[in-house]
Structures are given as C-alpha cells and as structure tokens.
Design an enzyme around this catalytic site. Structure first.
Site, PDB file in Angstrom:
ATOM      1  N   ARG A  43      -0.044  -8.957  13.551  1.00  0.00           N
ATOM      2  CA  ARG A  43      -0.632  -7.948  12.654  1.00  0.00           C
ATOM      3  C   ARG A  43      -1.508  -8.608  11.606  1.00  0.00           C
ATOM      4  O   ARG A  43      -2.577  -8.094  11.261  1.00  0.00           O
ATOM      5  CB  ARG A  43       0.484  -7.123  11.993  1.00  0.00           C
ATOM      6  CG  ARG A  43       1.096  -6.120  12.965  1.00  0.00           C
ATOM      7  CD  ARG A  43       2.493  -5.751  12.592  1.00  0.00           C
ATOM      8  NE  ARG A  43       2.571  -5.036  11.330  1.00  0.00           N
ATOM      9  CZ  ARG A  43       3.689  -4.910  10.621  1.00  0.00           C
ATOM     10  NH1 ARG A  43       4.805  -5.465  11.059  1.00  0.00           N
ATOM     11  NH2 ARG A  43       3.676  -4.237   9.500  1.00  0.00           N
TER      12      ARG A  43
ATOM     13  N   ARG B 265      -9.506   0.489   9.100  1.00  0.00           N
ATOM     14  CA  ARG B 265      -9.065  -0.858   9.434  1.00  0.00           C
ATOM     15  C   ARG B 265     -10.095  -1.618  10.266  1.00  0.00           C
ATOM     16  O   ARG B 265      -9.855  -2.778  10.607  1.00  0.00           O
ATOM     17  CB  ARG B 265      -7.778  -0.768  10.253  1.00  0.00           C
ATOM     18  CG  ARG B 265      -6.509  -1.107   9.456  1.00  0.00           C
ATOM     19  CD  ARG B 265      -5.331  -0.775  10.356  1.00  0.00           C
ATOM     20  NE  ARG B 265      -4.148  -1.522  10.093  1.00  0.00           N
ATOM     21  CZ  ARG B 265      -3.105  -1.043   9.398  1.00  0.00           C
ATOM     22  NH1 ARG B 265      -3.152   0.139   8.834  1.00  0.00           N
ATOM     23  NH2 ARG B 265      -2.021  -1.779   9.269  1.00  0.00           N
TER      24      ARG B 265
ATOM     25  N   LYS C 258       0.828  -1.213   0.000  1.00  0.00           N
ATOM     26  CA  LYS C 258       0.000   0.000   0.000  1.00  0.00           C
ATOM     27  C   LYS C 258       0.863   1.265   0.000  1.00  0.00           C
ATOM     28  O   LYS C 258       0.595   2.200  -0.759  1.00  0.00           O
ATOM     29  CB  LYS C 258      -0.938   0.019   1.220  1.00  0.00           C
ATOM     30  CG  LYS C 258      -1.871  -1.170   1.300  1.00  0.00           C
ATOM     31  CD  LYS C 258      -2.844  -1.054   2.476  1.00  0.00           C
ATOM     32  CE  LYS C 258      -2.179  -1.057   3.832  1.00  0.00           C
ATOM     33  NZ  LYS C 258      -1.638  -2.358   4.266  1.00  0.00           N
TER      34      LYS C 258
ATOM     35  N   ARG D 190      11.670  -0.117  11.494  1.00  0.00           N
ATOM     36  CA  ARG D 190      10.383  -0.332  12.162  1.00  0.00           C
ATOM     37  C   ARG D 190      10.459  -1.571  13.037  1.00  0.00           C
ATOM     38  O   ARG D 190      10.642  -2.678  12.542  1.00  0.00           O
ATOM     39  CB  ARG D 190       9.271  -0.480  11.116  1.00  0.00           C
ATOM     40  CG  ARG D 190       8.752   0.842  10.631  1.00  0.00           C
ATOM     41  CD  ARG D 190       7.658   0.668   9.618  1.00  0.00           C
ATOM     42  NE  ARG D 190       6.527  -0.113  10.097  1.00  0.00           N
ATOM     43  CZ  ARG D 190       5.405  -0.252   9.418  1.00  0.00           C
ATOM     44  NH1 ARG D 190       5.271   0.333   8.244  1.00  0.00           N
ATOM     45  NH2 ARG D 190       4.421  -0.967   9.900  1.00  0.00           N
TER      46      ARG D 190
ATOM     47  N   ARG E 132      11.716  -5.937   4.840  1.00  0.00           N
ATOM     48  CA  ARG E 132      11.602  -4.512   5.111  1.00  0.00           C
ATOM     49  C   ARG E 132      12.208  -4.186   6.476  1.00  0.00           C
ATOM     50  O   ARG E 132      12.844  -3.158   6.659  1.00  0.00           O
ATOM     51  CB  ARG E 132      10.127  -4.089   5.050  1.00  0.00           C
ATOM     52  CG  ARG E 132       9.894  -2.602   5.227  1.00  0.00           C
ATOM     53  CD  ARG E 132       8.474  -2.212   4.898  1.00  0.00           C
ATOM     54  NE  ARG E 132       7.562  -2.518   5.986  1.00  0.00           N
ATOM     55  CZ  ARG E 132       6.236  -2.340   5.923  1.00  0.00           C
ATOM     56  NH1 ARG E 132       5.668  -1.895   4.817  1.00  0.00           N
ATOM     57  NH2 ARG E 132       5.478  -2.626   6.952  1.00  0.00           N
TER      58      ARG E 132
HETATM   59  P1  ADP Z   1       1.316  -2.085   7.828  1.00  0.00           P
HETATM   60  O1  ADP Z   1       0.240  -1.909   6.783  1.00  0.00           O
HETATM   61  O2  ADP Z   1       2.610  -2.517   7.274  1.00  0.00           O
HETATM   62  O3  ADP Z   1       0.871  -2.902   9.007  1.00  0.00           O
HETATM   63  P2  ADP Z   1       0.960   0.618   8.876  1.00  0.00           P
HETATM   64  O4  ADP Z   1       2.061   1.573   8.794  1.00  0.00           O
HETATM   65  O5  ADP Z   1      -0.261   0.871   8.069  1.00  0.00           O
HETATM   66  O6  ADP Z   1       1.673  -0.706   8.445  1.00  0.00           O
HETATM   67  O7  ADP Z   1       0.495   0.417  10.382  1.00  0.00           O
HETATM   68  C1  ADP Z   1       1.393   0.150  11.426  1.00  0.00           C
HETATM   69  C2  ADP Z   1       0.639  -0.013  12.754  1.00  0.00           C
HETATM   70  O8  ADP Z   1      -0.037   1.218  13.082  1.00  0.00           O
HETATM   71  C3  ADP Z   1      -0.465  -1.072  12.769  1.00  0.00           C
HETATM   72  O9  ADP Z   1       0.032  -2.368  13.068  1.00  0.00           O
HETATM   73  C4  ADP Z   1      -1.384  -0.512  13.887  1.00  0.00           C
HETATM   74  O10 ADP Z   1      -0.893  -0.805  15.159  1.00  0.00           O
HETATM   75  C5  ADP Z   1      -1.313   0.982  13.688  1.00  0.00           C
HETATM   76  N1  ADP Z   1      -2.378   1.494  12.784  1.00  0.00           N
HETATM   77  C6  ADP Z   1      -2.191   2.055  11.562  1.00  0.00           C
HETATM   78  N2  ADP Z   1      -3.361   2.414  11.029  1.00  0.00           N
HETATM   79  C7  ADP Z   1      -4.330   2.074  11.920  1.00  0.00           C
HETATM   80  C8  ADP Z   1      -5.754   2.169  11.951  1.00  0.00           C
HETATM   81  N3  ADP Z   1      -6.432   2.693  10.924  1.00  0.00           N
HETATM   82  N4  ADP Z   1      -6.410   1.699  13.036  1.00  0.00           N
HETATM   83  C9  ADP Z   1      -5.752   1.177  14.065  1.00  0.00           C
HETATM   84  N5  ADP Z   1      -4.417   1.046  14.110  1.00  0.00           N
HETATM   85  C10 ADP Z   1      -3.692   1.481  13.052  1.00  0.00           C
END
Ligand code: ADP
Length: 193
Positions: free
Chosen positions: A146, A89, A14, A134, A128
């Site tokens: 996750r 999400r 994404k 991260r 990554r």
């Molecule tokens: P990835 O898609 O690789 O998991 P993100 O950068 O989108 O990475 O998200 C990293 C973390 O941030 C998630 O595992 C979660 O803990 C938190 N997070 C991100 N977006 C949301 C959301 N919309 N609702 C709840 N938690 C979120």
C-alpha cells in the site's frame, strides 16, 4: 460550497481527523475506503471486484472509484461542502474530480497533506490491524504494498494540486488534538481568504 481533500499515505490519520473535521465544518465525508468496505459488506458485484485489489494492497481501478464519487456527489445536492478522504489517489482521479466539481460550479479549496514518517506509518497500521478487523492491516507485506502504491501513484496527486497552489502540508505526528488544531488553523485561513 467549501470542499477539502485530506491527503496522506495509509495510516497518516485521515480517517481520525476527518471525523472531527466534518463535525466542526458541517461537511459531508466521502471516504472511498469506507464506501468500498460498505460495498464489500453488502456483497455487491462492485464490492466483490474491489476486494481482490484491496486485499493485496493495490488500488482499485479508477473508473470504479470515480463512479462511486459521482453518485455520492449527485445524491447530496444540498451539501455545504465535501471532505474527500482517500480520494483522489491517482492523477486521473484528480482530473475527474475537478471536472465533476466544475459541473457543480465549485472546486477544491485546499488539499491538506498529512506528513508522517514511514516507520510510524507501519507501526500505526500494524497496531490498527489488531483491532480494526481490516485484513489489509494485519500483514506487513500488504502494508508495504500500500505504501508503494502511494509512492508510485498517489504522491503525484500532491504534485498535481501543487501546480494550482492548493497544497498545505501539516505535520501528522503528535497528539490527535494538536494535529486537529493545526488543520483547523489552516482551514480557517482558507475560509476567510
Ligand atoms: P488507508 O488510507 O489506510 O490505506 P483506505 O480505507 O483509504 O485506507 O483504503 C483501503 C483500500 O481501498 C486501499 O488500499 C485501496 O485498495 C482501496 N481504495 C480506497 N480508496 C481508493 C481510491 N481512491 N482509488 C483506488 N483504490 C482505493
């Protein structure tokens, strides 16, 4: 306004595709992951609270991310459109987003859902982790958590938008260029429709 959701499990590409899509279509990128990491970097109260969830691979509470999105929408009143990445999400977040967009007399045009096998996701995330800095990418059990959060809470978001006929699935394995072309083809069809 023309608003898109780029949807998919962690590691589905994404972030990579978002960078290119916002450039091509002149959209504002709203990544809740990036916004949360900025809050952590700035050591805000919100960031410190969110970090505890993120480090364990759990979703941050809905009201926190919904509040962040509300203020991001309000601070971009002249946007041509938004590309949502990593949001919504949960179904509660999707509901809240619909309400926020309705207040601005707009809506989601399409949900582009990237499909990638679980084996490939884990490989990509561990890879990554070697360079991203991260912490949630370096440990396989956090990555599994996750993916479990995705299956238990986030997959339902696609079903929610399916009831409105908004979901377009795009195969997310192959070259970055090829996947970008597939996404653009779908977006262009939506733009003329
Ligand atoms: P990835 O898609 O690789 O998991 P993100 O950068 O989108 O990475 O998200 C990293 C973390 O941030 C998630 O595992 C979660 O803990 C938190 N997070 C991100 N977006 C949301 C959301 N919309 N609702 C709840 N938690 C979120």
């Amino acid at each position: 306004m023309f608003n898109l959701i780029l949807f998919g499990p962690p590691g589905s590409g994404k972030g990579t595709q978002s960078e290119r899509l916002i450039e091509k279509y002149g959209l504002i990128h709203l990544s809740t992951g990036n916004l949360l990491r900025e809050e952590i970097q700035n050591q805000t109260t919100l960031g410190l609270a969110a970090k505890r969830y993120m480090d364990q691979g759990q979703l941050v509470p809905d009201e926190v991310v919904i509040g962040m999105i509300r203020s991001a929408l309000d601070s971009n009143p002249k946007a041509k459109g938004f590309l949502f990445d990593g949001f919504p999400r949960t179904v509660a977040q999707a509901d809240a987003l619909d309400t926020l967009l309705k207040e601005k007399n707009t809506e989601i045009a399409a949900v582009l859902a990237l499909t990638v096998s679980e084996k490939e996701l884990i490989e990509r995330l561990l890879n990554r982790g070697k360079t991203s800095g991260r912490t949630d990418d370096t440990n396989e059990s956090i990555i599994q958590a996750r993916i479990a959060e995705y299956e238990n809470k986030t997959a339902a978001v696609a079903r929610y938008y399916e009831t409105f006929g908004k979901v377009i699935r795009v195969h997310g394995e192959g070259s970055i260029d090829d996947i970008f072309d597939l996404l653009c083809k779908e977006i262009d069809l939506k733009k003329v429709a």
